[in-house]
Design a protein around this motif. Structure first.
Motif, PDB file in Angstrom:
ATOM      1  N   TYR C 154       0.806  -1.223   0.000  1.00 36.57           N
ATOM      2  CA  TYR C 154       0.000   0.000   0.000  1.00 36.57           C
ATOM      3  C   TYR C 154       0.838   1.272   0.000  1.00 36.57           C
ATOM      4  O   TYR C 154       0.318   2.340  -0.256  1.00 36.57           O
ATOM      5  N   GLN C 155       2.140   1.136   0.309  1.00 37.40           N
ATOM      6  CA  GLN C 155       3.005   2.326   0.350  1.00 37.40           C
ATOM      7  C   GLN C 155       2.361   3.482   1.142  1.00 37.40           C
ATOM      8  O   GLN C 155       2.238   4.605   0.639  1.00 37.40           O
ATOM      9  N   PRO C 156       1.982   3.225   2.376  1.00 37.85           N
ATOM     10  CA  PRO C 156       1.307   4.284   3.142  1.00 37.85           C
ATOM     11  C   PRO C 156       2.272   5.374   3.583  1.00 37.85           C
ATOM     12  O   PRO C 156       3.486   5.142   3.677  1.00 37.85           O
ATOM     13  N   ASP C 157       1.704   6.547   3.848  1.00 35.49           N
ATOM     14  CA  ASP C 157       2.504   7.617   4.434  1.00 35.49           C
ATOM     15  C   ASP C 157       2.722   7.363   5.927  1.00 35.49           C
ATOM     16  O   ASP C 157       3.793   7.645   6.456  1.00 35.49           O
ATOM     17  N   PHE C 158       1.674   6.858   6.582  1.00 31.78           N
ATOM     18  CA  PHE C 158       1.771   6.582   8.016  1.00 31.78           C
ATOM     19  C   PHE C 158       1.101   5.249   8.348  1.00 31.78           C
ATOM     20  O   PHE C 158       0.186   4.815   7.635  1.00 31.78           O
ATOM     21  N   ILE C 159       1.575   4.651   9.426  1.00 25.92           N
ATOM     22  CA  ILE C 159       0.947   3.449   9.969  1.00 25.92           C
ATOM     23  C   ILE C 159       0.396   3.806  11.337  1.00 25.92           C
ATOM     24  O   ILE C 159       1.137   4.271  12.209  1.00 25.92           O
ATOM     25  N   GLY C 160      -0.907   3.632  11.515  1.00 25.03           N
ATOM     26  CA  GLY C 160      -1.521   3.969  12.795  1.00 25.03           C
ATOM     27  C   GLY C 160      -1.806   2.718  13.608  1.00 25.03           C
ATOM     28  O   GLY C 160      -2.458   1.794  13.108  1.00 25.03           O
ATOM     29  N   LEU C 161      -1.315   2.678  14.836  1.00 22.29           N
ATOM     30  CA  LEU C 161      -1.590   1.536  15.706  1.00 22.29           C
ATOM     31  C   LEU C 161      -2.871   1.817  16.487  1.00 22.29           C
ATOM     32  O   LEU C 161      -2.856   2.465  17.528  1.00 22.29           O
ATOM     33  N   ALA C 162      -3.981   1.336  15.933  1.00 23.76           N
ATOM     34  CA  ALA C 162      -5.306   1.620  16.496  1.00 23.76           C
ATOM     35  C   ALA C 162      -5.638   0.579  17.562  1.00 23.76           C
ATOM     36  O   ALA C 162      -6.557  -0.214  17.403  1.00 23.76           O
ATOM     37  N   LYS C 163      -4.892   0.645  18.665  1.00 28.76           N
ATOM     38  CA  LYS C 163      -4.968  -0.351  19.737  1.00 28.76           C
ATOM     39  C   LYS C 163      -4.468  -1.700  19.235  1.00 28.76           C
ATOM     40  O   LYS C 163      -5.098  -2.736  19.475  1.00 28.76           O
ATOM     41  N   TYR C 164      -3.313  -1.676  18.570  1.00 32.58           N
ATOM     42  CA  TYR C 164      -2.614  -2.912  18.228  1.00 32.58           C
ATOM     43  C   TYR C 164      -1.854  -3.315  19.480  1.00 32.58           C
ATOM     44  O   TYR C 164      -0.968  -2.582  19.935  1.00 32.58           O
ATOM     45  N   MET C 165      -2.200  -4.446  20.075  1.00 35.77           N
ATOM     46  CA  MET C 165      -1.797  -4.723  21.455  1.00 35.77           C
ATOM     47  C   MET C 165      -0.539  -5.568  21.584  1.00 35.77           C
ATOM     48  O   MET C 165      -0.322  -6.201  22.616  1.00 35.77           O
ATOM     49  N   ARG C 166       0.302  -5.584  20.553  1.00 35.09           N
ATOM     50  CA  ARG C 166       1.564  -6.313  20.646  1.00 35.09           C
ATOM     51  C   ARG C 166       2.725  -5.339  20.481  1.00 35.09           C
ATOM     52  O   ARG C 166       2.603  -4.331  19.801  1.00 35.09           O
ATOM     53  N   VAL C 167       3.843  -5.682  21.097  1.00 36.19           N
ATOM     54  CA  VAL C 167       5.045  -4.877  20.931  1.00 36.19           C
ATOM     55  C   VAL C 167       5.658  -5.207  19.574  1.00 36.19           C
ATOM     56  O   VAL C 167       5.727  -6.369  19.178  1.00 36.19           O
ATOM     57  N   LEU C 168       6.060  -4.178  18.846  1.00 37.76           N
ATOM     58  CA  LEU C 168       6.636  -4.384  17.521  1.00 37.76           C
ATOM     59  C   LEU C 168       8.143  -4.621  17.631  1.00 37.76           C
ATOM     60  O   LEU C 168       8.817  -4.074  18.502  1.00 37.76           O
ATOM     61  N   SER C 169       8.659  -5.422  16.724  1.00 38.81           N
ATOM     62  CA  SER C 169      10.094  -5.730  16.730  1.00 38.81           C
ATOM     63  C   SER C 169      10.892  -4.513  16.238  1.00 38.81           C
ATOM     64  O   SER C 169      10.400  -3.706  15.457  1.00 38.81           O
ATOM     65  N   PRO C 170      12.138  -4.391  16.682  1.00 39.96           N
ATOM     66  CA  PRO C 170      12.990  -3.287  16.201  1.00 39.96           C
ATOM     67  C   PRO C 170      13.095  -3.276  14.674  1.00 39.96           C
ATOM     68  O   PRO C 170      13.148  -2.195  14.066  1.00 39.96           O
ATOM     69  N   GLN C 171      13.098  -4.442  14.061  1.00 39.94           N
ATOM     70  CA  GLN C 171      13.181  -4.485  12.595  1.00 39.94           C
ATOM     71  C   GLN C 171      11.977  -3.793  11.955  1.00 39.94           C
ATOM     72  O   GLN C 171      12.123  -3.051  10.986  1.00 39.94           O
TER      73      GLN C 171
END
Lengths: 276, 276, 276, 276
Positions: C154-171
């Motif tokens: 999708y090549q988004p400008d931004f990614i919104g974490l809308a209550k995504y309840m997991r910790v994201l990896s550094p990668q």
């Protein structure tokens, strides 16, 4: 699960003692209690959250110890039933539909009635019945009567005007007396009537707001339930104010309906008692 | 220490470039800049905080590049001079005196003029001259004239009405045109006139407020500078609202004077431009 | 329709004059301008709303007059593209979908990616693609990589974490550096980590809040974009606080995304510059 | 004039009925009632505003119907006595003195004790005794003991730390257990300890606040009474935040003392119950 007892009557001495004493006799435990005495109006209002089993004798005995004409109600955990009226704007209606979807309040939106079909996909996307009742070719009274017939099959507790942009006839208001909650896009009593954001812009105010109120026969004059505001500046056009205002309208309207659904809202003449 | 340049003029293309370009030529560094264009009114407003040495040629050259009739001012770090008018209530006056004592803003309260001597000890306790100008036995015009004579010896930048509870004559308002700042104890334009908290109580509003505004010849109709609000409930009497309101009045009045003192406040017809 | 020019670079004298002067030369009219100098960090930030036709020579000439390494961007009226990540909670996601439906902001929600299918009907009801990427049986890195592959189409400008309840990896965070906006359900830096409303309840605070921030490798430590709060009392349980908090989270998250979409948001080290 | 009855005890069934029933028997009219049950802690709290004549038998009879160890108090209209501790900053102290001068609350500021004489003129200007108790050459315990001896001659109900900038010894805190109210210049639990505005600036928060709390042996960890906040931006320096913060501190501190003076404040373990 708790039960809510609402009491309103002529003021008298010992009312709290009488109500709470009877609860105690019936082994009902009071989880939360709010009361208010309107000294000038000589009215007493109380909301009591109870746990325990309420027997058949409770309400008759309660009426016995209260002044004549007391209104007492027991509310279980059933959802409060609401029919929403709308025109073309999505924000208040969508806010309500989303709240219901989130299970954020104890409201059942039974149906939406609108004079345009603009919002039909939104409403049906949430699985709620949508009724188009166009005002085209009808007098105000005929249109209101057509809406009332649709509404009455649902027997709602409250009717929410989710940006319904027409004035309701006195007949309609009387038919659903004390049941109609409107959201007005100004901080009442400022900017009564049409285009309040344009009025606010022209006056150069630094704060705008929205007001949820019960509807009576005087335009924008019914008992106020809730208000909220937001800051604006010289740089905000009337359109920008309207856009910011819609966020406030959405929040205030949903909260007013929630207050009604939680039995925290009483009408007291031209005012409300709100146990927030 | 920084210098503030304020500019207002007819709108035109390239105004920001012209002003900031001239600053650059004069080796003036812009610390902070705010501008606003009123499209409908075709007016341009700018406030520029500068560091550096402003030579004698700067202002004449600036006027040269701006449209005819431009108003430009340079403000150094000298304190803004204010005379306060009061009657009997202490809260707004005391709030100002305390702010000055705290060195919380760049204001010099030169004197207080009041039509009663109630507040004399408070004012003199802070080392500020107090002038009693009683209205007893005088027409409004005579009284206002007597006050004006006291005020004019101080040559203040602004006159603050710190709960001065009389209507000023058009002559007085004209004499100190665009210099008089009032605090009104309601959320204007709601509840214009007398006893706004009683009006608010009668209407059953859920939020009350206060409004700082410039005074013109229409009562409570001058350009609004700042407003703030607080929540109230059915349980608050008119007296309780008045008490809560006084806290808001104090804060709003002090902040409005502070905006004026920091040269962040412009009059634009019947509105203000506020670079907060 | 207006164009937005964003500029950030090393601080220097005359930057406003240089940028606005070039706009003037190119017959571009400045509708609104905001700038900020971070003195300690020696960084300059400016957002300029323009009308007029921007020729091909404008950006190269602009880079020429600015310090080396300046970042300049022109933004037309195309919508800002956002992909939302979610888990099971509907409020922030629904708030965004409804805002888009209302045409309340200049955002295109391209898709929703979630690790459960709970919210699929809500998302698809609004006509937005829903991608289930379950974390079952995958390492965190594998799961994040699977999500990243969906997102990148999708090549988004931004990614919104809308209550995504997991910790994201550094990668994952590095892959979408400075593009990920999270909503945290506390008033940061108070109550970092899990169950902030329970922490708030235990501590007995009288105000709770929510914080939108950019995500970096330190949990809940990224640059703060926006915060808002609401009052609570001793009578509110942790669950009641969570319920009240969700309303704040929804509003703060939507407004943070809106700031990004309107190009009013800059990252400045571990802080943000917000031209609200 | 009304009397306030405060009750706190182990939770039990029928407590409201028992208290209000006894009031009814004694011909006491309940003007306003608030109660709270802490289910987890099994504690009951009630504040009852009464009119009527309370006879000598009332309190003994009340204790008889309540669980063992119940704390019941009757408060007439006498002013709540407060001694204020200060260092050099005027805003919270001045705010309190001004409130007393305005007759804005039912507090008698008996005296001010400070470790510098900076604020002596302000305090004495309001006709309040000022005691300098310098810490020079004394251990913390010696200094606190010297202050305690001054304080004890006044027998205050509460001690207000009006920006008293030293940590109190455990002996002092124990001596005035549950009587010491502090104002901390952050939104606790964020930014515990020194220089909270600098911490807030470094973190880049968008809202700052102040917290009034009871003092116990853990620094900034005592039961929170009241909090309030204000918005800040990237453009506000730590010094600007401190300046804005002082306005919040003043308001929050005065309101916390007012809650105590109106007997609306109960300590419940490490939390408070506030009947606002």
């Amino acid at each position: 699960m708790s039960i809510v007892l609402t009491t309103q009557c002529r003021d008298d001495v010992g009312l709290i003692a009488k109500v709470t004493g009877l609860c105690y006799e019936h082994n009902l435990n009071i989880v939360r209690n709010n009361e208010f005495v309107d000294k000038a109006g000589e009215r007493f209002f109380m909301r009591t959250e109870l746990t325990g089993n309420v027997g058949e004798q409770f309400l008759p005995q309660l009426r016995n110890v209260l002044p004549d004409g007391a209104q007492v109600h027991l509310h279980g955990n059933e959802k409060t039933k609401v029919v929403l009226l709308a025109t073309k704007e999505a924000h208040c209606l969508g806010g309500m539909l989303l709240k219901q979807y989130e299970n954020a309040f104890n409201v059942e939106i039974q149906a939406v009635v609108a004079n345009y079909d603009t919002l039909k996909p939104l409403v049906e996307g949430f699985g709620v019945p949508f009724h188009l009742v166009s005002h085209q070719g009808l007098t105000r009274e005929q249109h209101d009567d057509a809406m009332a017939q649709v509404i009455e099959q649902y027997q709602p507790d409250f009717i929410g005007l989710a940006k319904y942009m027409r004035v309701l006839s006195p007949q309609f208001v009387a038919r659903f007396s004390n049941q109609i909650i409107n959201i007005h896009h100004s901080f009442l009593p400022a900017f009564i009537g049409a285009k309040p954001y344009h009025q606010a812009f022209e006056r150069g105010v630094k704060i705008i707001g929205a007001t949820a109120h019960f509807v009576n026969d005087e335009l924008d004059e019914g008992p106020i339930i809730m208000q909220d505001v937001t800051q604006v500046s010289h740089a905000d056009s009337a359109e920008a104010m309207a856009k910011m205002g819609r966020d406030i309208e959405k929040v205030v309207f949903c909260k007013a309906i929630q207050l009604a659904a939680e039995h925290k809202l009483f009408i007291n003449g031209n005012k409300t008692v709100v146990f927030a």
